[in-house]
Design a protein around this motif. Structure first.
Motif, PDB file in Angstrom:
ATOM      1  N   VAL A   1       0.918  -1.214   0.132  1.00 44.36           N
ATOM      2  CA  VAL A   1       0.010   0.093  -0.050  1.00 44.36           C
ATOM      3  C   VAL A   1       0.822   1.260  -0.036  1.00 44.36           C
ATOM      4  O   VAL A   1       0.656   2.316  -0.798  1.00 44.36           O
ATOM      5  CB  VAL A   1      -0.927   0.028   1.330  1.00 44.36           C
ATOM      6  CG1 VAL A   1      -1.660   1.312   1.480  1.00 44.36           C
ATOM      7  CG2 VAL A   1      -2.072  -1.147   1.034  1.00 44.36           C
TER       8      VAL A   1
ATOM      9  N   TYR B   1       2.557   1.746  -3.394  1.00 44.11           N
ATOM     10  CA  TYR B   1       1.272   2.243  -4.220  1.00 44.11           C
ATOM     11  C   TYR B   1       1.060   3.575  -4.158  1.00 44.11           C
ATOM     12  O   TYR B   1       0.763   4.334  -5.074  1.00 44.11           O
ATOM     13  CB  TYR B   1      -0.061   1.184  -4.028  1.00 44.11           C
ATOM     14  CG  TYR B   1      -1.010   1.649  -5.080  1.00 44.11           C
ATOM     15  CD1 TYR B   1      -0.979   0.915  -6.489  1.00 44.11           C
ATOM     16  CD2 TYR B   1      -2.073   2.289  -4.788  1.00 44.11           C
ATOM     17  CE1 TYR B   1      -1.989   1.365  -7.292  1.00 44.11           C
ATOM     18  CE2 TYR B   1      -3.178   2.587  -5.622  1.00 44.11           C
ATOM     19  CZ  TYR B   1      -3.000   1.854  -7.231  1.00 44.11           C
ATOM     20  OH  TYR B   1      -4.148   2.418  -7.756  1.00 44.11           O
ATOM     21  N   ASP B   2       0.686   3.888  -3.070  1.00 40.86           N
ATOM     22  CA  ASP B   2       0.493   5.319  -2.736  1.00 40.86           C
ATOM     23  C   ASP B   2       1.548   6.334  -2.889  1.00 40.86           C
ATOM     24  O   ASP B   2       1.255   7.706  -3.287  1.00 40.86           O
ATOM     25  CB  ASP B   2       0.060   5.557  -1.185  1.00 40.86           C
ATOM     26  CG  ASP B   2      -1.351   5.013  -0.849  1.00 40.86           C
ATOM     27  OD1 ASP B   2      -1.995   4.573  -1.576  1.00 40.86           O
ATOM     28  OD2 ASP B   2      -1.603   4.532   0.457  1.00 40.86           O
ATOM     29  N   THR B   3       2.883   6.056  -2.743  1.00 35.65           N
ATOM     30  CA  THR B   3       3.920   7.179  -2.835  1.00 35.65           C
ATOM     31  C   THR B   3       4.565   6.850  -3.997  1.00 35.65           C
ATOM     32  O   THR B   3       5.348   7.688  -4.534  1.00 35.65           O
ATOM     33  CB  THR B   3       4.826   6.862  -1.710  1.00 35.65           C
ATOM     34  OG1 THR B   3       5.444   5.401  -1.792  1.00 35.65           O
ATOM     35  CG2 THR B   3       4.208   7.075  -0.440  1.00 35.65           C
TER      36      THR B   3
END
Length: 80
Positions: free
Chosen positions: A20, A23-25
């Protein structure tokens, strides 16, 4: 999303958090767990593993031998 990965993909908490976060960064992910690697690939993340990291460290003369480090890790229970 993390809880979905834990429940649906049967990932551990740590693996789910790493995927996660990557994916987010958009940062590359360093992960060895096969299920987590497959998920990261499906999400289009850049992936590296411990052995790749050790080989890069050897090329940069940070460590003497990636192979010796892998043997040390295996003695300590690291599963490849």
């Amino acid at each position: 999303m993390k809880n979905l990965f834990i429940k649906e993909m049967n990932l551990g908490r740590g693996e789910a958090k790493v995927v996660v976060l990557a994916y987010d960064t958009g940062i590359p992910v360093l992960i060895d767990d096969l299920k987590a690697r497959k998920l990261a690939e499906e999400l289009g993340l850049r992936i590296s593993g411990t052995i790749e990291l050790l080989m890069k460290a050897q090329k940069m003369n940070i460590i003497k031998s990636a192979f010796e480090k892998v043997l040390e890790l295996k003695k300590k229970g690291f599963y490849i």
